[in-house]
Design an enzyme around this catalytic site. Structure first.
Site, mmCIF file in Angstrom:
data_model
loop_
_atom_site.group_PDB
_atom_site.id
_atom_site.type_symbol
_atom_site.label_atom_id
_atom_site.label_comp_id
_atom_site.label_asym_id
_atom_site.label_seq_id
_atom_site.Cartn_x
_atom_site.Cartn_y
_atom_site.Cartn_z
ATOM 1 N N ARG B 42 42.720 44.993 32.612
ATOM 2 C CA ARG B 42 41.316 44.887 33.172
ATOM 3 C C ARG B 42 41.579 46.140 33.444
ATOM 4 N NH1 ARG B 42 39.148 44.495 38.540
ATOM 5 N NH2 ARG B 42 37.213 43.195 38.588
ATOM 6 N N SER B 111 39.048 32.153 36.210
ATOM 7 C CA SER B 111 39.130 32.549 37.683
ATOM 8 C C SER B 111 37.786 31.495 38.733
ATOM 9 C CB SER B 111 38.207 34.210 38.190
ATOM 10 O OG SER B 111 39.473 34.837 37.910
ATOM 11 N N LYS B 140 40.030 44.091 44.358
ATOM 12 C CA LYS B 140 38.913 44.163 44.091
ATOM 13 C C LYS B 140 38.005 43.900 44.511
ATOM 14 C CE LYS B 140 37.875 40.262 40.293
ATOM 15 N NZ LYS B 140 37.036 39.365 40.809
#
Lengths: 213, 213
Positions: B42, B111, B140
């Protein structure tokens, strides 16, 4: 089969300058109906859902006008909407991987900003080069050093592929770029955000036609 | 054919927390050899060339260990390196477009951060759900509101697909998440950037195994 394409007047849609997704769609529709020959969607800060939604509408708007839509950098979006092609930069997916993902039937353009990058251009894998910035520009934060008209003409003399010039081009300075050998000019702010999209597009179109006459 | 996968201990590699591309590669190698069962790359701020280079190395490192590499968001990168699959968020390419691009043989994770998103999960198109944040997390920036263990357990009771829990999970708080019904836990900072990657990984693995016993 690969669509034919005409680099003459190439509009790059930017979300900030074109007023967001709806502004980009409205601008593309007017510009494509009045002389723009290709449209590229470039939105480096968008999430993919936004990309997909806007690219889907743009393709539907441009297809009846016969104007190809190219996708900047996001090969997955180009595949998802079956776009006419993509435009990639030197730090994006390399031309070989890009061509492998898209197949032979799509247009692939590559940015080049100096003689070395032009000389290294993989002519069998791509269809055109975007060369610039020819003039100073405030549109692209990470732009390469300005090439200038004189060096640009030198680069055109040895160009291995069709070239669309980019960077600070607008009505009044487009003709010398065509005279220097470019096959077309790419603009953002010379059309996006202009008070009269139709007039701005036609003025550029006429200047390009005049430079070729 | 779709690779089998085991969500037990799922490492999400982040460039900042894992020390850039080389740190991510080194971390993935050690973690996959010591209990990590899946790895996701990511890197929302990377250019695609960097994505391609790092993902190519990661796949080569993980393949001999039998640990699948998933790509976050960038379906084109997953296609270019023939990754085991992808993980998408609610603002990324939708599950239908993602599945169409990847075909039936790849893992697709989605998600979800609330009951509505779990209920809306397209069970025929995706393979697992990443649910969180279970605990508070600083990793995040655009994370959804914290779910908390109690609500998480409620969500698990009606989960339509295998679930990997994410968000603030580390050694010491992983067991209750497994006890609440998660099929596995996803971590970033509980492994990335830890002084001893092997010990950190094994501690998590043992805690998960203990919670299941």
């Amino acid at each position: 089969m690969k669509p034919t394409f005409d680099l003459s007047l190439y509009l790059v849609l930017d979300p900030d300058l074109c007023g967001g997704p709806q502004g980009m769609i409205d601008t593309a529709r007017l510009a494509a109906a009045n002389g723009v020959t290709m449209v590229q969607l470039r939105a480096p800060n968008w999430k993919k859902r936004q990309w997909l939604e806007t690219a889907t509408v743009l393709k539907a708007v441009l297809a009846p006008l016969g104007v190809p839509l190219l996708i900047n950098d996001q090969i997955d979006i180009a595949l998802a909407i079956d776009a006419a092609g993509v435009h990639i930069g030197q730090a994006d997916l390399p031309p070989d991987a890009t061509r492998r993902l898209l197949g032979p039937g799509k247009i692939v353009g590559l940015s080049a900003s100096n003689a070395a990058q032009l000389a290294d251009a993989p002519v069998g894998l791509i269809d055109y080069l975007g060369v610039g910035p020819v003039y100073p520009t405030g549109t692209k934060a990470d732009a390469s050093p300005v090439i200038g008209l004189e060096l640009f003409a030198d680069l055109m003399a040895a160009r291995p592929l069709p070239v669309v010039a980019i960077g600070g081009i607008k009505a009044g300075n487009a003709a010398p770029v065509i005279a220097a050998g470019a096959d077309g000019v790419a603009v953002v702010s010379a059309i996006c955000g202009q008070p009269d999209i139709v007039s701005a597009t036609r003025a550029l179109q006429q200047e390009i036609a005049g430079a070729r006459a």
